[in-house]
Design an enzyme around this catalytic site. Structure first.
Site, PDB file in Angstrom:
ATOM      1  CG  HIS A   1      40.392  39.620  31.329  1.00 29.51           C
ATOM      2  ND1 HIS A   1      39.955  38.580  32.001  1.00 29.51           N
ATOM      3  CD2 HIS A   1      39.924  39.874  30.421  1.00 29.51           C
ATOM      4  CE1 HIS A   1      40.475  37.952  30.718  1.00 29.51           C
ATOM      5  NE2 HIS A   1      40.407  38.826  29.784  1.00 29.51           N
TER       6      HIS A   1
ATOM      7  CG  HIS B   1      45.678  39.058  28.504  1.00 29.66           C
ATOM      8  ND1 HIS B   1      45.374  38.975  27.069  1.00 29.66           N
ATOM      9  CD2 HIS B   1      43.851  39.090  28.788  1.00 29.66           C
ATOM     10  CE1 HIS B   1      44.088  39.685  26.364  1.00 29.66           C
ATOM     11  NE2 HIS B   1      42.670  39.547  27.923  1.00 29.66           N
TER      12      HIS B   1
ATOM     13  CE1 TYR C   1      46.890  37.310  54.391  1.00 27.15           C
ATOM     14  CE2 TYR C   1      48.099  35.190  55.176  1.00 27.15           C
ATOM     15  CZ  TYR C   1      47.862  36.420  55.736  1.00 27.15           C
ATOM     16  OH  TYR C   1      47.853  36.901  56.688  1.00 27.15           O
TER      17      TYR C   1
END
Length: 219
Positions: free
Chosen positions: A96, A98, A121
């Site tokens: 994860h 930002h 892609y």
């Protein structure tokens, strides 16, 4: 991958993401699913300066076993592993971040997905990226929503490897930290392209069908 190798790889990937601007300050987290639990980056840790020995180890129920205090996002990661492994038992890593361009794109996005299929892609390496409505960081409702989306897309024969948490950032998953990082890189680069060329026309049905037939793209 042994636990020692997983610890080293989490730190290598974290450092690479930090040095190239995919993460900043103490934002973001990485986890690896082990046979006897999970490794996850500590809460409020900078991914560029991780210590393999201080990574949090949790048992299969998510309870801390050793290391520094684990990131609160382990609940989200557990839900992702649970849902993703129903189709792909080799799912071993969740990242994860930002990432700037993904977050910027989400600020004015209204879903149901973050991006249209604008490059081959992106279609081949990432695929569909559902946009999850805003929840506060660590929200259990967000984790449940993500797990539901993973199962919904799998049921439609379009399995996903990423979701976008509105105003927060993407979660991506794969069988290794390196593969998850590559998925994140392709996603962030596509978001950057979309911001640079907001009126880009998506690939048409014929082009998408060609990618499905040639590369087994799930779109």
């Amino acid at each position: 991958m042994t636990e020692t190798q997983a610890r080293e790889e989490i730190c290598r990937v974290g450092r690479s993401l930090f040095e190239r601007g995919f993460v900043h300050a103490t934002a973001g987290n990485i986890s690896v699913r082990l046979d006897d639990g999970f490794l996850i980056t500590p809460t409020d840790a900078c991914l560029g300066f991780l210590d393999p020995a201080r990574l949090a180890k949790l048992d299969l129920q998510g309870q801390q076993v050793s290391g520094d205090k684990g990131s609160k996002t382990i609940a989200m990661h557990q839900k992702i592993y649970e849902a993703a492994c129903e189709r792909d038992a080799d799912t071993r890593c969740v990242i994860h971040t930002h990432s700037t361009h993904c977050v910027a794109l989400s600020l004015n996005a209204h879903g149901p997905e973050l991006l249209p299929p604008i490059t081959p892609y992106f279609v081949m390496k990432v695929g569909h990226v559902p946009l999850v409505r805003y929840h506060r960081p660590g929200s259990p409702e967000a984790a449940k929503e993500v797990a539901t989306l993973i199962r919904q897309y799998a049921a439609q024969a379009t399995p996903i490897r990423a979701v976008m948490l509105s105003r927060l950032g993407p979660n991506v998953w794969h069988d290794t930290p390196a593969a998850a990082m590559a998925t994140l890189e392709e996603l962030e680069e596509t978001a950057r392209l979309m911001l640079l060329s907001p009126h880009t026309t998506p690939l048409n049905a014929s082009a998408l069908d060609d990618l499905r037939q040639t590369f087994s793209a799930k779109w």
